[in-house]
Design an enzyme around this catalytic site. Structure first.
Site, mmCIF file in Angstrom:
data_model
loop_
_atom_site.group_PDB
_atom_site.id
_atom_site.type_symbol
_atom_site.label_atom_id
_atom_site.label_comp_id
_atom_site.label_asym_id
_atom_site.label_seq_id
_atom_site.Cartn_x
_atom_site.Cartn_y
_atom_site.Cartn_z
ATOM 1 N N ASP A 8 0.744 -1.098 -0.081
ATOM 2 C CA ASP A 8 -0.182 -0.124 0.034
ATOM 3 C C ASP A 8 0.901 1.159 -0.061
ATOM 4 O O ASP A 8 1.996 1.086 0.214
ATOM 5 C CB ASP A 8 -0.872 -0.111 1.319
ATOM 6 C CG ASP A 8 -1.547 1.252 1.687
ATOM 7 O OD1 ASP A 8 -2.481 1.799 0.563
ATOM 8 O OD2 ASP A 8 -1.497 1.736 2.810
ATOM 9 N N ASP A 10 -0.430 5.112 0.728
ATOM 10 C CA ASP A 10 -0.610 6.084 1.968
ATOM 11 C C ASP A 10 -0.553 5.349 3.214
ATOM 12 O O ASP A 10 -1.368 4.590 3.365
ATOM 13 C CB ASP A 10 -2.176 6.792 1.340
ATOM 14 C CG ASP A 10 -1.906 7.534 0.135
ATOM 15 O OD1 ASP A 10 -0.829 8.037 0.098
ATOM 16 O OD2 ASP A 10 -2.695 7.161 -0.712
ATOM 17 N N GLU A 17 -0.981 11.099 4.785
ATOM 18 C CA GLU A 17 -2.493 11.433 4.749
ATOM 19 C C GLU A 17 -2.501 12.999 5.510
ATOM 20 O O GLU A 17 -3.021 13.895 4.896
ATOM 21 C CB GLU A 17 -3.065 10.436 5.511
ATOM 22 C CG GLU A 17 -3.603 9.267 4.764
ATOM 23 C CD GLU A 17 -4.364 9.330 3.597
ATOM 24 O OE1 GLU A 17 -4.647 10.608 3.202
ATOM 25 O OE2 GLU A 17 -4.818 8.355 3.015
ATOM 26 N N GLY A 51 -10.109 7.024 -1.298
ATOM 27 C CA GLY A 51 -10.358 7.644 -2.699
ATOM 28 C C GLY A 51 -10.668 9.037 -2.397
ATOM 29 O O GLY A 51 -11.653 9.187 -1.750
ATOM 30 N N HIS A 81 -11.003 17.374 -7.389
ATOM 31 C CA HIS A 81 -10.029 16.416 -7.254
ATOM 32 C C HIS A 81 -9.088 16.594 -8.216
ATOM 33 O O HIS A 81 -7.631 16.212 -7.822
ATOM 34 C CB HIS A 81 -10.586 14.794 -7.336
ATOM 35 C CG HIS A 81 -9.915 13.941 -6.798
ATOM 36 N ND1 HIS A 81 -9.236 12.991 -7.872
ATOM 37 C CD2 HIS A 81 -9.396 13.390 -5.710
ATOM 38 C CE1 HIS A 81 -8.552 12.233 -7.462
ATOM 39 N NE2 HIS A 81 -8.565 12.416 -5.919
ATOM 40 N N ALA A 83 -7.667 19.262 -8.970
ATOM 41 C CA ALA A 83 -6.785 20.275 -8.338
ATOM 42 C C ALA A 83 -6.179 19.940 -7.150
ATOM 43 O O ALA A 83 -4.681 20.186 -7.021
ATOM 44 C CB ALA A 83 -7.667 21.500 -8.143
ATOM 45 N N LYS A 84 -6.877 19.158 -6.534
ATOM 46 C CA LYS A 84 -6.175 18.484 -5.509
ATOM 47 C C LYS A 84 -4.975 17.570 -5.795
ATOM 48 O O LYS A 84 -3.792 17.705 -5.132
ATOM 49 C CB LYS A 84 -7.278 17.524 -4.519
ATOM 50 C CG LYS A 84 -6.722 16.796 -3.544
ATOM 51 C CD LYS A 84 -6.408 15.439 -3.518
ATOM 52 C CE LYS A 84 -5.495 14.766 -2.531
ATOM 53 N NZ LYS A 84 -5.285 13.185 -2.762
ATOM 54 N N THR A 121 -2.963 0.427 -4.324
ATOM 55 C CA THR A 121 -3.522 1.747 -3.708
ATOM 56 C C THR A 121 -4.614 2.227 -4.199
ATOM 57 O O THR A 121 -4.803 1.936 -5.493
ATOM 58 C CB THR A 121 -2.230 2.702 -3.786
ATOM 59 O OG1 THR A 121 -2.564 3.861 -2.970
ATOM 60 C CG2 THR A 121 -1.755 3.095 -4.748
ATOM 61 N N THR A 122 -5.391 2.936 -3.306
ATOM 62 C CA THR A 122 -6.450 3.693 -3.746
ATOM 63 C C THR A 122 -6.335 4.894 -4.241
ATOM 64 O O THR A 122 -7.007 5.683 -4.936
ATOM 65 C CB THR A 122 -7.560 3.696 -2.922
ATOM 66 O OG1 THR A 122 -7.287 4.655 -1.750
ATOM 67 C CG2 THR A 122 -8.036 2.598 -2.236
ATOM 68 N N ASN A 127 0.064 10.603 -7.952
ATOM 69 C CA ASN A 127 0.415 10.668 -6.618
ATOM 70 C C ASN A 127 1.460 9.636 -6.363
ATOM 71 O O ASN A 127 2.333 9.929 -5.680
ATOM 72 C CB ASN A 127 -0.703 10.627 -5.604
ATOM 73 C CG ASN A 127 -1.665 11.454 -5.579
ATOM 74 O OD1 ASN A 127 -1.626 12.737 -6.487
ATOM 75 N ND2 ASN A 127 -2.727 11.268 -5.401
HETATM 76 C C1 XBP Z 1 -5.436 5.824 0.602
HETATM 77 C C2 XBP Z 1 -6.463 6.863 0.417
HETATM 78 C C3 XBP Z 1 -6.571 7.804 -0.622
HETATM 79 C C4 XBP Z 1 -5.830 9.241 -0.503
HETATM 80 C C5 XBP Z 1 -6.228 10.239 -1.554
HETATM 81 O O1 XBP Z 1 -6.126 4.570 0.993
HETATM 82 O O2 XBP Z 1 -7.623 6.789 1.053
HETATM 83 O O3 XBP Z 1 -7.785 8.189 -0.971
HETATM 84 O O4 XBP Z 1 -6.448 9.648 0.761
HETATM 85 O O5 XBP Z 1 -6.153 9.531 -2.789
HETATM 86 P P1 XBP Z 1 -5.125 3.360 1.165
HETATM 87 P P2 XBP Z 1 -6.734 10.444 -4.045
HETATM 88 O O6 XBP Z 1 -3.757 3.703 1.545
HETATM 89 O O7 XBP Z 1 -6.040 2.449 1.834
HETATM 90 O O8 XBP Z 1 -5.042 2.852 -0.434
HETATM 91 O O9 XBP Z 1 -7.342 11.786 -3.739
HETATM 92 O O10 XBP Z 1 -5.560 10.431 -5.364
HETATM 93 O O11 XBP Z 1 -7.981 9.613 -4.363
HETATM 94 MG MG MG Z 2 -3.068 3.240 3.455
#
Ligand code: XBP
Ligand code: MG
Length: 251
Positions: A8, A10, A17, A51, A81, A83-84, A121-122, A127
């Protein structure tokens, strides 16, 4: 013998985060003239949904119920999203967020031993690339044979789909691999795909339910700064997650 490690991103490779995604969302809200501000505590609640687009919707549905949605709300979410993602990747270019302890060490050892590496990863692919390039160097993304990310599967974690997709791309069985996760949604996804999973917790996920984990650790450990095993079998153990340790535990 293990054949591949699936990570994973994040919270697992890096603590992205609180000081990465969260301020990037807030910067996007400001850019669009919205007075939404996700503080550290609120963001912890919003992490229930993985996500970014899904998280914005969750916020409006559950935490900002007086907000009047414009007719083109779907488009607004998509633009916010986008822009983010721009803010987030710019932040990563500043080298703002390092890899977590032991990550680089384990990746180096795995590569030297010819183990295959993958990501599940989601988060948005851009990123992942930004984080890997700014922590491992320009070639960082190429260390990972498969990068399963973002909307590549419609059902995000805790659905197992992203891990199943990664396994299919690798052409491996779950029993050939170990997954690394940091959250309850994450481990539900990896366990759902049949993967043995090592958890490294962080401030947002320490109290999650990690039933079924191979081990729940403070981090992967570095020489002189070993991991602490937090829960379950072997509680109290200190050490380093390296290939010898993984092959011993993942039997
Ligand atoms: C990671 C997330 C993601 C990021 C943002 O979850 O929850 O949503 O916070 O990603 P995990 P995006 O580590 O369980 O995969 O804004 O690019 O969607
Ligand atoms: Mg995670």
């Amino acid at each position: 013998m293990l054949q591949a490690l699936i990570f994973d991103v994040d919270g697992t490779l890096a603590d992205t985060e609180r000081d990465g995604h969260r301020p990037a969302f807030n910067a996007a809200f400001r850019e669009f003239g919205l007075d939404w501000d996700w503080d550290v505590a609120l963001y912890g609640e919003l992490l229930a949904v993985t996500g970014g687009k899904e998280r914005i919707r969750f916020y409006v549905d559950q935490f900002n119920t007086t907000y009047q949605r414009p007719a083109a709300f779907d488009e607004l979410v998509a633009e916010l999203h986008k822009a983010k993602t721009r803010h987030y990747t710019q932040m990563m270019e500043g080298g703002r967020i390092p890899l977590r302890p032991g990550v680089r060490r384990l990746l180096d050892e795995a590569r030297a031993a010819g183990l295959r590496l993958a990501i599940a990863t989601t988060t948005t692919p851009a990123n992942v690339t930004a984080l890997l390039k700014n922590t491992l160097g320009e070639a960082g993304p190429s260390w990972f044979e498969v990068i399963a990310a973002g909307d590549i599967v419609p059902a995000k974690k805790p659905a197992p789909d992203i891990y199943i997709w990664a396994l299919e791309q690798l052409g491996l069985k779950a029993s050939d691999c170990v997954a690394f996760e940091d959250s309850e949604n994450g481990i539900n996804a990896s366990l759902g795909a049949g993967l043995r999973t090592v958890v490294t917790v962080n401030d947002y996920t320490r109290d999650h339910d990690f039933s079924g984990a191979l081990a729940v650790l403070s981090d992967l450990g570095e020489p002189g700064a070993p991991f602490a095993r937090l829960d379950g079998y072997g509680q109290g153990e200190q050490g380093l997650v390296d290939l010898a340790w993984l092959n011993r535990i993942a039997v």
